[in-house]
Design a protein around this motif. Structure first.
Motif, short mmCIF file in Angstrom:
data_model
loop_
_atom_site.label_atom_id
_atom_site.label_comp_id
_atom_site.label_asym_id
_atom_site.label_seq_id
_atom_site.Cartn_x
_atom_site.Cartn_y
_atom_site.Cartn_z
N ALA A 47 0.91 -1.38 0.10
CA ALA A 47 -0.09 0.07 0.16
C ALA A 47 0.81 1.41 -0.05
O ALA A 47 0.47 2.20 -0.57
CB ALA A 47 -0.94 -0.07 1.24
N HIS A 48 1.91 1.33 0.64
CA HIS A 48 2.89 2.44 0.82
C HIS A 48 4.09 2.49 0.15
O HIS A 48 5.03 3.28 0.02
CB HIS A 48 3.01 2.65 2.30
CG HIS A 48 1.90 2.65 3.04
ND1 HIS A 48 1.00 3.86 2.84
CD2 HIS A 48 1.29 2.04 3.81
CE1 HIS A 48 -0.29 3.79 3.74
NE2 HIS A 48 0.13 2.78 4.34
N HIS A 59 -4.86 -1.30 0.06
CA HIS A 59 -5.45 -0.16 0.87
C HIS A 59 -7.05 -0.78 1.03
O HIS A 59 -7.40 -0.78 2.22
CB HIS A 59 -5.60 1.15 0.05
CG HIS A 59 -4.55 1.95 0.36
ND1 HIS A 59 -4.19 2.57 1.58
CD2 HIS A 59 -3.32 2.35 -0.55
CE1 HIS A 59 -2.94 3.41 1.46
NE2 HIS A 59 -2.58 3.33 0.13
N HIS A 78 -8.49 -1.55 4.98
CA HIS A 78 -9.55 -0.85 5.37
C HIS A 78 -10.45 -1.86 5.87
O HIS A 78 -11.13 -1.66 6.82
CB HIS A 78 -10.19 0.05 4.42
CG HIS A 78 -9.52 1.38 4.14
ND1 HIS A 78 -9.47 2.26 4.98
CD2 HIS A 78 -8.89 2.00 3.12
CE1 HIS A 78 -8.88 3.26 4.71
NE2 HIS A 78 -8.42 3.09 3.39
N THR A 114 -12.09 6.05 -0.26
CA THR A 114 -11.01 5.86 -1.33
C THR A 114 -11.54 6.39 -2.45
O THR A 114 -10.53 6.85 -3.59
CB THR A 114 -10.79 4.27 -1.50
OG1 THR A 114 -11.89 3.69 -1.99
CG2 THR A 114 -10.04 3.51 -0.30
#
Length: 193
Positions: free
Chosen positions: A24-25, A38, A42, A56
């Protein structure tokens, strides 16, 4: 109004959570993989599909799809599925034969040219029954793969071996992971003698 199916609960192991956070990062992670990671992160926090979609900016169906795929298949479910696509129009052997032809002088084939052009190579390949039809742009693309420019070079690589075709077929079949028309398994090196 139809009842909405409840979102599948997502629980992550520590290693899954760590891997998803990296996805995700990660700066080098492809955008689609980041978005999917992501969604799952979540979902693991207990958020509904509608809330994830709102936060999102994604479509609800997109969120639902990736949440369900992760619930069924884990992290492997976040990868794109193989797509069949259009089958190749030409075999690797046909490509190799046209490239071999490009490496010969036109005079050797009885063609009254000093150098090959892509349209002439395409015509000659059809004449020799290498392919039923062949465009100059396809020939150009094939030659570009190996940086072959027969219209610019003075020297040639001559393939004079009369057994070129059967030898090339065997090698190209192995590159295509087939042997005698049968696909090779993942753990098979080859069925060749």
């Amino acid at each position: 109004m139809l009842p909405v199916a409840a979102a599948r609960p997502i629980s992550l192991t520590a290693s899954q959570r760590q891997r998803l956070k990296k996805m995700a990062h990660g700066h080098k992670t492809p955008h689609q993989a980041r978005v999917r990671a992501h969604i799952v992160l979540h979902a693991a926090r207990g958020r509904s599909n509608a809330r994830i979609a709102r936060e999102t900016g994604l479509h609800l169906d997109t969120v639902r799809t990736w949440r369900d795929r992760f619930a069924r298949q884990g992290i492997a479910g976040l990868a794109d599925r193989k797509r069949s696509g259009r089958p190749p129009s030409f075999t690797a052997l046909q490509t190799a034969q046209v490239k071999a032809l490009a490496c010969r002088l036109p005079a050797e084939t009885g063609t009254p040219l000093s150098r090959w052009s892509c349209p002439e190579l395409a015509r000659e390949a059809v004449t020799r029954n290498i392919a039923d039809s062949l465009s100059a742009s396809t020939v150009r693309r094939w030659l570009a793969q190996d940086a072959l420019k027969p219209w610019q070079h003075r020297s040639r690589i001559f393939i004079t071996d009369p057994g070129f075709r059967p030898k090339a077929e065997r090698v190209l079949d192995l590159y295509a992971r087939t042997w005698q028309g049968r696909p090779l398994g993942e753990d098979e090196l080859s069925g060749a003698p």
